[in-house]
Design an enzyme around this catalytic site. Structure first.
Site, mmCIF file in Angstrom:
data_model
loop_
_atom_site.group_PDB
_atom_site.id
_atom_site.type_symbol
_atom_site.label_atom_id
_atom_site.label_comp_id
_atom_site.label_asym_id
_atom_site.label_seq_id
_atom_site.Cartn_x
_atom_site.Cartn_y
_atom_site.Cartn_z
ATOM 1 N N HIS A 291 22.696 27.042 37.251
ATOM 2 C CA HIS A 291 23.352 25.581 38.180
ATOM 3 C C HIS A 291 22.912 25.030 38.807
ATOM 4 O O HIS A 291 22.325 25.690 39.816
ATOM 5 C CB HIS A 291 24.648 25.310 37.991
ATOM 6 C CG HIS A 291 25.082 23.797 38.249
ATOM 7 N ND1 HIS A 291 24.549 22.957 39.151
ATOM 8 C CD2 HIS A 291 25.017 22.350 36.932
ATOM 9 C CE1 HIS A 291 25.105 21.351 39.180
ATOM 10 N NE2 HIS A 291 25.714 21.538 37.901
ATOM 11 N N ARG A 339 20.800 21.831 34.637
ATOM 12 C CA ARG A 339 21.754 22.666 34.080
ATOM 13 C C ARG A 339 20.842 22.127 32.299
ATOM 14 O O ARG A 339 20.382 21.346 31.791
ATOM 15 C CB ARG A 339 23.392 23.392 33.806
ATOM 16 C CG ARG A 339 23.619 21.871 33.834
ATOM 17 C CD ARG A 339 24.949 22.759 33.524
ATOM 18 N NE ARG A 339 26.156 21.698 33.833
ATOM 19 C CZ ARG A 339 27.401 21.482 33.720
ATOM 20 N NH1 ARG A 339 27.790 22.445 32.286
ATOM 21 N NH2 ARG A 339 28.592 20.880 33.608
ATOM 22 N N LYS A 342 21.018 18.918 29.971
ATOM 23 C CA LYS A 342 21.672 18.325 30.786
ATOM 24 C C LYS A 342 20.713 17.279 31.110
ATOM 25 O O LYS A 342 19.862 16.567 30.313
ATOM 26 C CB LYS A 342 22.800 18.526 31.618
ATOM 27 C CG LYS A 342 24.337 19.903 30.784
ATOM 28 C CD LYS A 342 24.994 19.028 31.273
ATOM 29 C CE LYS A 342 25.701 18.155 31.100
ATOM 30 N NZ LYS A 342 27.058 18.116 31.378
ATOM 31 N N ASP A 345 19.468 13.274 37.377
ATOM 32 C CA ASP A 345 20.254 13.131 37.584
ATOM 33 C C ASP A 345 19.027 12.951 39.411
ATOM 34 O O ASP A 345 19.202 14.008 39.814
ATOM 35 C CB ASP A 345 21.492 13.598 37.378
ATOM 36 C CG ASP A 345 21.977 13.587 39.249
ATOM 37 O OD1 ASP A 345 22.080 12.630 40.263
ATOM 38 O OD2 ASP A 345 23.931 14.017 38.865
ATOM 39 N N CYS A 347 20.591 13.571 42.562
ATOM 40 C CA CYS A 347 20.776 14.464 43.619
ATOM 41 C C CYS A 347 20.150 15.813 43.090
ATOM 42 O O CYS A 347 19.743 16.336 44.269
ATOM 43 C CB CYS A 347 22.492 14.713 43.665
ATOM 44 S SG CYS A 347 22.776 14.982 41.727
ATOM 45 N N TYR A 348 20.047 15.970 41.973
ATOM 46 C CA TYR A 348 19.386 17.600 41.325
ATOM 47 C C TYR A 348 17.933 17.352 42.704
ATOM 48 O O TYR A 348 16.857 18.253 42.022
ATOM 49 C CB TYR A 348 19.170 17.882 40.195
ATOM 50 C CG TYR A 348 20.705 18.227 39.544
ATOM 51 C CD1 TYR A 348 21.689 19.028 39.956
ATOM 52 C CD2 TYR A 348 21.352 17.351 38.813
ATOM 53 C CE1 TYR A 348 22.761 19.164 39.841
ATOM 54 C CE2 TYR A 348 22.459 17.709 38.391
ATOM 55 C CZ TYR A 348 23.019 17.921 39.380
ATOM 56 O OH TYR A 348 24.529 18.775 38.190
ATOM 57 N N ASP A 390 22.157 8.763 41.474
ATOM 58 C CA ASP A 390 21.780 9.469 39.959
ATOM 59 C C ASP A 390 20.860 8.665 39.217
ATOM 60 O O ASP A 390 20.113 9.712 38.840
ATOM 61 C CB ASP A 390 23.491 9.508 39.664
ATOM 62 C CG ASP A 390 23.628 10.255 38.298
ATOM 63 O OD1 ASP A 390 22.483 10.180 36.937
ATOM 64 O OD2 ASP A 390 24.394 11.155 37.499
ATOM 65 N N ASP A 397 25.368 5.766 46.376
ATOM 66 C CA ASP A 397 26.824 6.646 47.087
ATOM 67 C C ASP A 397 25.634 7.327 48.228
ATOM 68 O O ASP A 397 24.499 7.445 47.586
ATOM 69 C CB ASP A 397 27.586 7.293 45.961
ATOM 70 C CG ASP A 397 27.236 8.416 45.585
ATOM 71 O OD1 ASP A 397 26.077 8.917 45.844
ATOM 72 O OD2 ASP A 397 27.337 8.642 45.261
ATOM 73 N N HIS A 400 24.431 10.996 46.776
ATOM 74 C CA HIS A 400 22.768 10.675 45.921
ATOM 75 C C HIS A 400 21.660 9.862 47.367
ATOM 76 O O HIS A 400 20.761 10.650 46.181
ATOM 77 C CB HIS A 400 23.184 9.581 44.690
ATOM 78 C CG HIS A 400 23.720 10.813 44.011
ATOM 79 N ND1 HIS A 400 25.246 10.199 43.287
ATOM 80 C CD2 HIS A 400 23.596 10.797 43.023
ATOM 81 C CE1 HIS A 400 25.498 10.705 42.356
ATOM 82 N NE2 HIS A 400 24.708 11.809 42.016
HETATM 83 C C1 FPP Z 1 28.328 19.762 37.544
HETATM 84 O O1 FPP Z 1 28.674 18.790 37.652
HETATM 85 C C2 FPP Z 1 28.257 20.693 38.891
HETATM 86 C C3 FPP Z 1 28.629 21.353 39.539
HETATM 87 C C4 FPP Z 1 29.946 22.505 38.426
HETATM 88 C C5 FPP Z 1 28.733 21.742 40.978
HETATM 89 C C6 FPP Z 1 28.759 20.761 42.049
HETATM 90 C C7 FPP Z 1 28.076 22.223 43.707
HETATM 91 C C8 FPP Z 1 27.630 21.443 44.889
HETATM 92 C C9 FPP Z 1 27.104 20.393 44.333
HETATM 93 C C10 FPP Z 1 27.116 22.305 45.252
HETATM 94 C C11 FPP Z 1 27.620 22.219 46.296
HETATM 95 C C12 FPP Z 1 27.637 22.839 47.756
HETATM 96 C C13 FPP Z 1 27.651 23.325 49.108
HETATM 97 C C14 FPP Z 1 26.874 23.987 50.177
HETATM 98 C C15 FPP Z 1 29.362 22.969 48.955
HETATM 99 P P1 FPP Z 1 28.497 17.608 36.214
HETATM 100 O O2 FPP Z 1 29.146 18.182 35.298
HETATM 101 O O3 FPP Z 1 29.017 16.828 36.589
HETATM 102 O O4 FPP Z 1 27.010 17.422 36.640
HETATM 103 P P2 FPP Z 1 26.204 17.978 35.292
HETATM 104 O O5 FPP Z 1 25.902 17.106 33.911
HETATM 105 O O6 FPP Z 1 24.530 17.399 36.555
HETATM 106 O O7 FPP Z 1 25.589 19.377 35.345
HETATM 107 ZN ZN ZN Z 2 24.565 13.590 40.794
HETATM 108 K K K Z 3 25.542 15.083 37.121
#
Ligand code: FPP
Ligand code: ZN
Ligand code: K
Length: 481
Positions: A291, A339, A342, A345, A347-348, A390, A397, A400
């Site tokens: 991820h 990932r 998916k 977004d 934030c990535y 996103d 927010d 993001h």
């Molecule tokens: C999946 O969310 C996202 C995670 C499981 C990881 C979140 C972790 C962070 C943002 C990192 C934090 C960092 C520090 C330094 C503490 P989702 O399933 O909603 O999103 P997706 O579909 O994009 O994977």
């Molecule tokens: Zn996001």
């Molecule tokens: K997400």
């Protein structure tokens, strides 16, 4: 002749697809992008978009479309339907830059983030357990936008002192138990606030003991006492140790000492190696799914443990990592997904986009499509009323906003790691992050004008360079705690 069984038909079809996909890999770019060569692949199924659909692929390998509809394929199609109008037109009616792309709405985003630092109505109660995070996202976003945050210094110190725990570390709110995530956000915020008052508000002695309690016998760290062990834990601990120049030795009361551990680094390198998955990206902990957010944390750890060229090439399969990172960039979206299979977004833009400066300090440069990312951020992630999001249809927010802007910064700037580790700051343990320098603006293909350019961001700490340097320098000059 006997009719083929369903199984045989499927196997033959799979074999054809595999041969086609091999053939595509052998094509030159020219062959791949001319309509003639596309015609060869019409038999892959009717769903392949033609050139007339105006879709440009950034990856060499053609995606294989099939007729099978799943929840995933439908979500992807709906997302494309939402995003494409923003890439092709300007539904937000923003003023456009010389590339025909919405200009960076700097003032609107500044206003949004300043509001984020203020009081919140009842609808925001869930944020009450993430106070240091909210402070960090707003301050980091404001500094990326070039906004002076010195007016907030005292408020930052007061807010974060309230959530510092008497036994070390920071909680998410007043009276909360400490946890590594708010601890990470609080320390970075105080580093951004600057001044000896902000630095000295951190109880480094109790913090060091707290961090020691997170060390596990397999080399990793938990997020809290009795909490989950994942790579965020390792990254948060190393960021704190490095920025605050804390001792590498585990404190005498660290429970992992009973299992033979003596330093924060023991077995950490191999634990991080074990987090790299068969896909090439890094997962939360060994055996989980790769991820983007965990990949940034893993690379951040390695960049703190030593020069990236040494640590990354030693502990990671770099070609696999680079391939995985590249494949997270959407085409035609331009933004990143976290990932496999998916959705893109904003934030990535940072969690994956921010991996590139780290990776490029270890291998050759210019491995990603910076202009496609910039286009997603400016065209699709900016909210009409300010703040970034996103994707279209989602509310903006602080989280993001911060990470879209950090990603934009990564796309716009170049960084250099001083392999000889010269310089006055960063001589002791975990000193590697203090040997980075800005290396000018990215001058390749771009979709932004000078006025859309944001500030440099420290590739490991994601705060301004000067803030990171001044904080470490302060504690290097100080004797003991
Ligand atoms: C999946 O969310 C996202 C995670 C499981 C990881 C979140 C972790 C962070 C943002 C990192 C934090 C960092 C520090 C330094 C503490 P989702 O399933 O909603 O999103 P997706 O579909 O994009 O994977
Ligand atoms: Zn996001
Ligand atoms: K997400």
């Amino acid at each position: 002749m006997a009719a083929k069984s369903d199984d045989e038909v499927a196997r033959t079809r799979l074999e054809e697809l595999r041969l086609d996909s091999n053939r595509i890999q052998e094509l030159s770019d020219e062959e791949l992008y001319t309509s003639d060569s596309n015609a060869d692949y019409e038999d892959l199924g009717p769903a392949i978009p033609s050139e007339a659909d105006n879709i440009v692929y950034v990856n060499r390998m053609m995606p294989i479309f099939d007729d099978l509809q799943t929840e995933t394929s439908r979500a992807q199609q709906q997302t494309l339907d939402k995003i494409l109008p923003y890439l092709e037109g300007n539904p937000s009616n923003f003023p456009l830059n010389s590339f025909g792309i919405p200009k960076l709405q700097r003032e609107k985003h500044v206003k949004f983030l300043i509001q984020g630092l203020g009081d919140k109505p009842a609808a925001y109660t869930t944020l009450d357990a993430a106070r240091p995070w909210q402070v960090y996202w707003c301050l980091a976003g404001l500094t990326v936008l070039g906004h002076d945050i010195s007016d907030y210094q005292q408020k930052i110190i007061d807010t974060l002192t309230d959530v510092q725990h008497p036994e070390g570390g920071y909680g998410g709110g007043f009276g909360h138990l400490p946890h590594l995530a708010p601890t990470y956000a609080a320390i970075l915020s105080l580093a951004m606030a600057g001044s000896s008052a902000a630095y000295e508000s951190i109880n480094r002695r109790t913090l060091w003991h707290y961090l020691g309690r997170m060390k596990q016998a397999d080399g990793g760290f938990t997020m809290a006492v009795g909490g989950e062990e994942d790579i965020r834990g390792a990254f948060c601990v190393l960021v704190a140790l490095s920025l605050l120049n804390l001792p590498l030795d585990l404190p005498p009361d660290a429970p992992a000492r009973a299992q033979g551990m003596t330093t924060f680094l023991d077995k950490l390198d191999e634990w991080i190696s074990r987090c790299q998955t068969y896909e090439g990206g890094i997962s939360a902990s060994p055996g989980c799914e790769a991820h983007g957010a965990y990949t940034f944390c893993g690379l951040g750890c390695l960049a703190i443990m030593g020069p990236p060229r040494e640590t990354m090439n030693k502990y990671l399969d770099m070609p696999a990592l680079i391939r995985w990172l590249s494949y997270r960039q959407g085409a035609p979206e331009g933004g990143y997904a976290g990932r496999t299979n998916k959705l893109v977004d904003g934030c990535y833009s940072h969690w994956i986009g921010g991996c590139w400066p780290l990776v490029e300090a270890a291998v050759d440069k210019n491995l990603w499509n910076r202009s496609a990312l910039g286009r997603y951020i400016l065209s699709a992630a900016q909210d009409e009323k300010g703040g970034l999001r996103d994707k279209p249809g989602m509310r903006p927010d602080a989280y993001h906003t911060c990470y879209n802007l950090a990603g934009l910064s990564a796309a716009q700037h170049n960084y250099k790691f001083d392999e000889k580790m010269t310089g006055d700051v960063g001589k002791g343990s975990f000193g590697a992050p203090f040997h980075w320098k800005g290396d000018g603006l990215f001058e390749g293909d771009k979709v932004w004008d000078e006025e859309d350019v944001v500030e440099e961001v420290h590739p490991v700490f994601v705060i301004p360079f000067e803030a990171a340097m001044a904080c470490r320098e302060y504690f290097e000059a100080k004797d003991g705690f």
